[in-house]
Design an enzyme around this catalytic site. Sequence first.
Site, mmCIF file in Angstrom:
data_model
loop_
_atom_site.group_PDB
_atom_site.id
_atom_site.type_symbol
_atom_site.label_atom_id
_atom_site.label_comp_id
_atom_site.label_asym_id
_atom_site.label_seq_id
_atom_site.Cartn_x
_atom_site.Cartn_y
_atom_site.Cartn_z
ATOM 1 N N GLY A 225 0.837 -1.198 0.000
ATOM 2 C CA GLY A 225 0.000 0.000 0.000
ATOM 3 C C GLY A 225 0.869 1.243 0.000
ATOM 4 O O GLY A 225 2.024 1.207 -0.442
ATOM 5 N N SER A 226 0.333 2.321 0.535
ATOM 6 C CA SER A 226 1.046 3.599 0.467
ATOM 7 C C SER A 226 2.155 3.661 1.521
ATOM 8 O O SER A 226 2.115 2.954 2.538
ATOM 9 C CB SER A 226 0.057 4.736 0.694
ATOM 10 O OG SER A 226 -0.480 4.627 1.994
ATOM 11 N N THR A 227 3.102 4.535 1.277
ATOM 12 C CA THR A 227 4.224 4.687 2.210
ATOM 13 C C THR A 227 3.716 5.182 3.567
ATOM 14 O O THR A 227 4.155 4.696 4.617
ATOM 15 C CB THR A 227 5.269 5.650 1.611
ATOM 16 O OG1 THR A 227 5.725 5.070 0.380
ATOM 17 C CG2 THR A 227 6.463 5.854 2.529
ATOM 18 N N THR A 229 0.813 4.668 5.069
ATOM 19 C CA THR A 229 0.205 3.572 5.843
ATOM 20 C C THR A 229 1.266 2.554 6.237
ATOM 21 O O THR A 229 1.223 1.997 7.344
ATOM 22 C CB THR A 229 -0.923 2.888 5.047
ATOM 23 O OG1 THR A 229 -1.789 3.884 4.537
ATOM 24 C CG2 THR A 229 -1.720 1.938 5.908
ATOM 25 N N GLY A 230 2.224 2.326 5.357
ATOM 26 C CA GLY A 230 3.307 1.379 5.660
ATOM 27 C C GLY A 230 4.040 1.773 6.940
ATOM 28 O O GLY A 230 4.388 0.914 7.755
ATOM 29 N N GLU A 247 5.642 -3.328 0.913
ATOM 30 C CA GLU A 247 5.745 -3.006 -0.524
ATOM 31 C C GLU A 247 4.967 -1.714 -0.722
ATOM 32 O O GLU A 247 3.729 -1.722 -0.677
ATOM 33 C CB GLU A 247 5.134 -4.134 -1.367
ATOM 34 C CG GLU A 247 5.894 -5.443 -1.322
ATOM 35 C CD GLU A 247 7.190 -5.423 -2.127
ATOM 36 O OE1 GLU A 247 7.429 -4.464 -2.889
ATOM 37 O OE2 GLU A 247 7.969 -6.374 -1.978
ATOM 38 N N CYS A 281 1.498 0.446 -9.193
ATOM 39 C CA CYS A 281 2.611 0.996 -8.395
ATOM 40 C C CYS A 281 3.867 1.141 -9.225
ATOM 41 O O CYS A 281 4.693 2.007 -8.953
ATOM 42 C CB CYS A 281 2.862 0.109 -7.182
ATOM 43 S SG CYS A 281 3.098 -1.622 -7.612
HETATM 44 P P1 NAD Z 1 -3.365 2.370 1.552
HETATM 45 O O1 NAD Z 1 -2.044 2.433 2.221
HETATM 46 O O2 NAD Z 1 -4.349 3.427 1.792
HETATM 47 O O3 NAD Z 1 -4.118 0.994 1.897
HETATM 48 C C1 NAD Z 1 -3.523 -0.276 1.699
HETATM 49 C C2 NAD Z 1 -4.199 -1.281 2.605
HETATM 50 O O4 NAD Z 1 -3.902 -0.960 3.972
HETATM 51 C C3 NAD Z 1 -5.721 -1.330 2.514
HETATM 52 O O5 NAD Z 1 -6.146 -2.671 2.624
HETATM 53 C C4 NAD Z 1 -6.150 -0.514 3.723
HETATM 54 O O6 NAD Z 1 -7.444 -0.827 4.183
HETATM 55 C C5 NAD Z 1 -5.104 -0.916 4.740
HETATM 56 N N1 NAD Z 1 -4.884 0.017 5.840
HETATM 57 C C6 NAD Z 1 -5.169 1.335 5.899
HETATM 58 N N2 NAD Z 1 -4.776 1.858 7.079
HETATM 59 C C7 NAD Z 1 -4.215 0.848 7.787
HETATM 60 C C8 NAD Z 1 -3.594 0.754 9.059
HETATM 61 N N3 NAD Z 1 -3.452 1.807 9.856
HETATM 62 N N4 NAD Z 1 -3.123 -0.438 9.463
HETATM 63 C C9 NAD Z 1 -3.203 -1.526 8.651
HETATM 64 N N5 NAD Z 1 -3.784 -1.504 7.427
HETATM 65 C C10 NAD Z 1 -4.276 -0.328 6.991
HETATM 66 O O7 NAD Z 1 -2.992 2.243 0.000
HETATM 67 P P2 NAD Z 1 -3.965 2.249 -1.250
HETATM 68 O O8 NAD Z 1 -4.489 3.633 -1.462
HETATM 69 O O9 NAD Z 1 -4.930 1.110 -1.137
HETATM 70 O O10 NAD Z 1 -2.912 1.911 -2.405
HETATM 71 C C11 NAD Z 1 -2.157 2.881 -3.101
HETATM 72 C C12 NAD Z 1 -0.686 2.782 -2.794
HETATM 73 O O11 NAD Z 1 -0.208 1.454 -2.819
HETATM 74 C C13 NAD Z 1 0.175 3.523 -3.802
HETATM 75 O O12 NAD Z 1 1.107 4.330 -3.127
HETATM 76 C C14 NAD Z 1 0.889 2.406 -4.544
HETATM 77 O O13 NAD Z 1 2.130 2.773 -5.129
HETATM 78 C C15 NAD Z 1 1.061 1.395 -3.475
HETATM 79 N N6 NAD Z 1 1.288 0.065 -4.031
HETATM 80 C C16 NAD Z 1 2.518 -0.508 -3.888
HETATM 81 C C17 NAD Z 1 2.745 -1.751 -4.439
HETATM 82 C C18 NAD Z 1 4.071 -2.447 -4.303
HETATM 83 O O14 NAD Z 1 4.141 -3.634 -4.590
HETATM 84 N N7 NAD Z 1 5.124 -1.778 -3.859
HETATM 85 C C19 NAD Z 1 1.724 -2.424 -5.125
HETATM 86 C C20 NAD Z 1 0.483 -1.802 -5.237
HETATM 87 C C21 NAD Z 1 0.278 -0.561 -4.677
#
Ligand code: NAD
Length: 480
Positions: A225-227, A229-230, A247, A281
């Site tokens: 997901g996003s940096t 949230t990561g 990731e 991504c």
């Molecule tokens: P996001 O970080 O908003 O959400 C990702 C997931 O995390 C969702 O399932 C969400 O419900 C969950 N989440 C949200 N808050 C959380 C928390 N506090 N604790 C645990 N889980 C939580 O990201 P998004 O908007 O769904 O995705 C977009 C981003 O993902 C972009 O920045 C994209 O580049 C990145 N991405 C990276 C890869 C990779 O392999 N590096 C692949 C796909 C997407």
Amino acid sequence: MSPINFESFYNVIDGKLEATAETRHGINPATLEKLPPVPISTHRDVNRAIDAAKSAATGWAATPMEERKQRVMQYADAVIALADQFGQMLTTEQGKPLSFAIGEAHAAATFLKGFAKMDLPERVIEDTEHRRVVTRYVPVGVCVGIVPWNCMSILEVTFKMGPALVSGCTIILKPSPFTPYCDIKMIELAQQFFPPGVVQVLSGDGSLGPLLTENPDVAKISFTGSTATGIRVSQSAAPSLKKVTLELGGNDPAIICSDIDIPKVAAKAAMKAFTNSGQVCISIERLYGHSSIYDQFMVELLEATKSLIVGNGMNELTNLGPIQNEMQYERLRAFVASIEHDKLTIAAGDSKNAFPSGNGYFMNPLVVDNPPEDSRVVVEEPFGPILPVLKWDTEEDVIKRANKSAGGLGASVWSRDAVQAERMAVQLQAGMVWINTHAELQVDAVFRGHKHSGIGSELGIEGLKAYCLTQSIVHDKIGA
Ligand code: NAD
């Protein structure tokens, strides 16, 4: 294989399909129609799923690896058998063109099978008359896989399930609230091949992720997901010292050298930037064209961009489906407003008509002509069909600009001169560096982000080992 319906959607806890008192629903981004209800898991559901995963962990870890792999292979065949249904569901919930969605279901099976062909042999460090020292791999235990809504919701799940199941871990998947449907069905289907509690799914709202990442009985989290949230996931995992794979987002540069076949590379670059309407991504997000071919390259790039048909992914002619959700649609509106505010030159598309009226979160692709290096459209990952194209003259300068991003997920160099291409490629700070292509993943090549794009690895043998702990057995044969 027992039939699976794609009409009703449940959590899967301890091998059983379970409804919840409260539900929510996704939206078809091409029509804005409500999709079927999906569960909103409670804290109690989380605890029950974790208990079931713990109970199943010992038996699954003790199941011979060859049997685990065989089950993964059978499961992959079942995914192939349902590829058309998964594809229909994926286009409905995510928006991408149907042919891409069906292709993704097939790719998911290929990745699962790829993991099932990997081995984790013990390493004999020493084997003498008196001593035998062996390093082996043991499954880490209960894992949680958290996936995003964007690029490849079916595929992303297999990046986590495949290595977890092969290595002998149990795993709970948490789909994005925006795209839960295919992921739920992938796990429901898996129940036909794996014992209860080995692979489970919990759907929910924004409160669910932290309940899973905080739980002390979870040994590993694999998050995509996003940096931003990561970082939160990492913080939440720290008190119980969980293993974490992250990731995260990136801002991939592509460097176009002067000796390329211009029409061929321009057409490929347009696809690599705009596939899935840029919601990948590892899309090309910044394109650096050598100044000696810049004008001619732009002509071809604009031609390729203008030929892309935006529409409902169910329409056979569609190249680019809608943006997946309203939040992202509004974010892209803000990007376009910043392009207008900064008076940047839009070479393909028109900021006034970027968002066609009518139902659906549609956006026409935009190419921005040579914006300043520090403009928002260059610095941030738009995660949509907006491509800034910039000029370069010297290798040293373009490498420096390509590496300026805080992220380091993917990058590419396009040149017919293999020596130049490789010389430049090795200087790029990214986990995946492609030459004359972009955004190509394979199960046996490790995928990871450098810098702020991630921690740990997915795919490749490193991706399998990421679900294991090493254990060294030192046997002093005459010590007792
Ligand atoms: P996001 O970080 O908003 O959400 C990702 C997931 O995390 C969702 O399932 C969400 O419900 C969950 N989440 C949200 N808050 C959380 C928390 N506090 N604790 C645990 N889980 C939580 O990201 P998004 O908007 O769904 O995705 C977009 C981003 O993902 C972009 O920045 C994209 O580049 C990145 N991405 C990276 C890869 C990779 O392999 N590096 C692949 C796909 C997407």
